[in-house]
Design a protein around this motif. Sequence first.
Motif, PDB file in Angstrom:
ATOM      1  N   GLN A 142       0.829  -1.206   0.000  1.00  0.00           N
ATOM      2  CA  GLN A 142       0.000   0.000   0.000  1.00  0.00           C
ATOM      3  C   GLN A 142       0.866   1.260   0.000  1.00  0.00           C
ATOM      4  O   GLN A 142       0.527   2.250  -0.657  1.00  0.00           O
ATOM      5  N   ARG A 143       1.975   1.234   0.689  1.00  0.00           N
ATOM      6  CA  ARG A 143       2.815   2.429   0.806  1.00  0.00           C
ATOM      7  C   ARG A 143       3.518   2.799  -0.500  1.00  0.00           C
ATOM      8  O   ARG A 143       4.122   3.867  -0.602  1.00  0.00           O
ATOM      9  N   ASP A 144       3.443   1.933  -1.511  1.00  0.00           N
ATOM     10  CA  ASP A 144       4.013   2.256  -2.824  1.00  0.00           C
ATOM     11  C   ASP A 144       2.963   2.794  -3.793  1.00  0.00           C
ATOM     12  O   ASP A 144       3.262   3.043  -4.967  1.00  0.00           O
ATOM     13  N   MET A 185      -3.807  -4.651  -2.606  1.00  0.00           N
ATOM     14  CA  MET A 185      -2.599  -4.100  -1.995  1.00  0.00           C
ATOM     15  C   MET A 185      -2.548  -4.551  -0.551  1.00  0.00           C
ATOM     16  O   MET A 185      -3.587  -4.780   0.077  1.00  0.00           O
ATOM     17  N   LEU A 186      -1.358  -4.637  -0.023  1.00  0.00           N
ATOM     18  CA  LEU A 186      -1.153  -5.099   1.350  1.00  0.00           C
ATOM     19  C   LEU A 186      -0.870  -3.912   2.255  1.00  0.00           C
ATOM     20  O   LEU A 186       0.032  -3.115   1.996  1.00  0.00           O
ATOM     21  N   THR A 187      -1.657  -3.788   3.328  1.00  0.00           N
ATOM     22  CA  THR A 187      -1.483  -2.658   4.247  1.00  0.00           C
ATOM     23  C   THR A 187      -0.243  -2.834   5.118  1.00  0.00           C
ATOM     24  O   THR A 187       0.334  -3.913   5.206  1.00  0.00           O
ATOM     25  N   SER A 188       0.116  -1.763   5.795  1.00  0.00           N
ATOM     26  CA  SER A 188       1.117  -1.841   6.861  1.00  0.00           C
ATOM     27  C   SER A 188       0.447  -2.434   8.095  1.00  0.00           C
ATOM     28  O   SER A 188      -0.758  -2.645   8.125  1.00  0.00           O
ATOM     29  N   LEU A 223      -2.337   4.648   9.931  1.00  0.00           N
ATOM     30  CA  LEU A 223      -1.247   4.129   9.101  1.00  0.00           C
ATOM     31  C   LEU A 223      -1.677   3.958   7.650  1.00  0.00           C
ATOM     32  O   LEU A 223      -0.926   4.272   6.722  1.00  0.00           O
ATOM     33  N   GLY A 224      -2.888   3.441   7.448  1.00  0.00           N
ATOM     34  CA  GLY A 224      -3.359   3.203   6.091  1.00  0.00           C
ATOM     35  C   GLY A 224      -3.511   4.480   5.288  1.00  0.00           C
ATOM     36  O   GLY A 224      -3.096   4.548   4.126  1.00  0.00           O
ATOM     37  N   MET A 225      -4.105   5.508   5.891  1.00  0.00           N
ATOM     38  CA  MET A 225      -4.286   6.776   5.193  1.00  0.00           C
ATOM     39  C   MET A 225      -2.935   7.414   4.858  1.00  0.00           C
ATOM     40  O   MET A 225      -2.735   7.960   3.764  1.00  0.00           O
ATOM     41  N   ALA A 226      -1.997   7.345   5.793  1.00  0.00           N
ATOM     42  CA  ALA A 226      -0.666   7.911   5.552  1.00  0.00           C
ATOM     43  C   ALA A 226       0.083   7.152   4.460  1.00  0.00           C
ATOM     44  O   ALA A 226       0.818   7.739   3.665  1.00  0.00           O
ATOM     45  N   GLY A 257      -7.239  -4.039  12.306  1.00  0.00           N
ATOM     46  CA  GLY A 257      -5.928  -3.791  12.914  1.00  0.00           C
ATOM     47  C   GLY A 257      -5.044  -5.016  12.910  1.00  0.00           C
ATOM     48  O   GLY A 257      -3.842  -4.917  13.122  1.00  0.00           O
ATOM     49  N   GLY A 258      -5.647  -6.190  12.652  1.00  0.00           N
ATOM     50  CA  GLY A 258      -4.921  -7.441  12.728  1.00  0.00           C
ATOM     51  C   GLY A 258      -4.278  -7.880  11.426  1.00  0.00           C
ATOM     52  O   GLY A 258      -4.140  -7.105  10.471  1.00  0.00           O
ATOM     53  N   ILE A 259      -3.898  -9.179  11.399  1.00  0.00           N
ATOM     54  CA  ILE A 259      -3.098  -9.711  10.295  1.00  0.00           C
ATOM     55  C   ILE A 259      -3.893 -10.599   9.343  1.00  0.00           C
ATOM     56  O   ILE A 259      -3.309 -11.225   8.454  1.00  0.00           O
ATOM     57  N   SER A 260      -5.193 -10.687   9.492  1.00  0.00           N
ATOM     58  CA  SER A 260      -5.986 -11.525   8.585  1.00  0.00           C
ATOM     59  C   SER A 260      -6.023 -10.896   7.194  1.00  0.00           C
ATOM     60  O   SER A 260      -5.901  -9.675   7.050  1.00  0.00           O
TER      61      SER A 260
END
Length: 393
Positions: A5-7, A54-57, A64-67, A258-261
């Motif tokens: 996601q950050r890219d 896309m994969l989030t942080s 974090l997602g919005m940033a 907020g988790g890893i699923s």
Amino acid sequence: RLPQQRDFYKNHVKKSDTRVAVIISDALRYEVGSEIKEKLLKEANTKEITLTGMLTSLPSITSLGMASLLPFSETLSFDISEKKVTLKGIDSRSTENRESILRLEEKESSATTFDIFKNMYRNEQEEYIKGKKVIYIYHDTIDAIGDKGKTESKTFEAAETAVSDIVGMGKLLSSLGVVNIYITSDHGFLYERKEIEEHDKLELKNSYSILGKRYALSSERYEEKGCITLDLGGYYGVFPEKNQRIKSLGSGLQFVHGGISPQEMIVPLIKYRGGTNSTKSRKVNVKLKESIGKITSNISKFGVYQLDPISIGDKVVERDVAIALYTLNGVKVSTEEKIRLNAIEENKLYNFRLTLSGTHEKVLLKVIDLDSGDILDSKEYEVNLSIASEFDF
């Protein structure tokens, strides 16, 4: 392997050679994004549409997602005590600050909310996007409903509303001449319709800087039963291995994130390019409601019909009008009513009242297109305020 996601900004927005609009819907899960794609294919005039993930942080949370969807996300700074993310020293939690961050990378950028942009008149929308190269529009229906204990049971309804909202916004932006449109999200979510049972709640034994329903953050590394501990670079995250919730303060356990699923971490990325047809779209036609040609009160009731329904297939689009009373010489002598004609049924009647000022023998009621300034319909009235009429109110 899924892209990060950050890219997003670097790989999509920055590389575009034409204007880009990005619709970011809070907690838009991948499956909901798939529905949006299918609905756009059916209802909109699409030249190209694709859906990828896309994969989030981590944690998969809003701040974090919005940033991560902004430029400079590779160098973001995350304050785990406040869940605050700064980019280039700017707190990224508000829409205004996100616009400032966008403008550091591309001067002709803007950021606004879905409601603000949608409720603008057409000419205001056109003016807003004029000269812009990057436009971010923030939508918040699913998260606003699901993240509150009192309303989380309405998550499915919120998802349906989100689909309708975003498809409509995509078509609107396309009609305004925006070719490249991206639709994505900050994170997904987990949702259980039934109440969460006690055996699905985890009680952590250590103390954490932040304790959420699906994650815990600390500057120290801790191991917890039934959880995975990950080094997130500068801090550690503890995440339930399965779909359990972590016991923490606050209501709301059915809708969580907020988790890893995969449902929390994989967000949709829809790329939508509006197509073009040989048939040019036209605005709805209007006509003033028939009425007695006399005004007998300073405050009088009038009506205007939208003759055509809005139709994507027939390329009939909404129209914004202003209606007021004028002297025969063209001087406005009443209050003005602005109406957006956007009904999906034909012959829709819009009633309104105008307040006349001054003394006049005759006036003209005019319906004016707000975009072009054209007079669409008009009717002359005699003014006699000494006569009372049952039709005035």
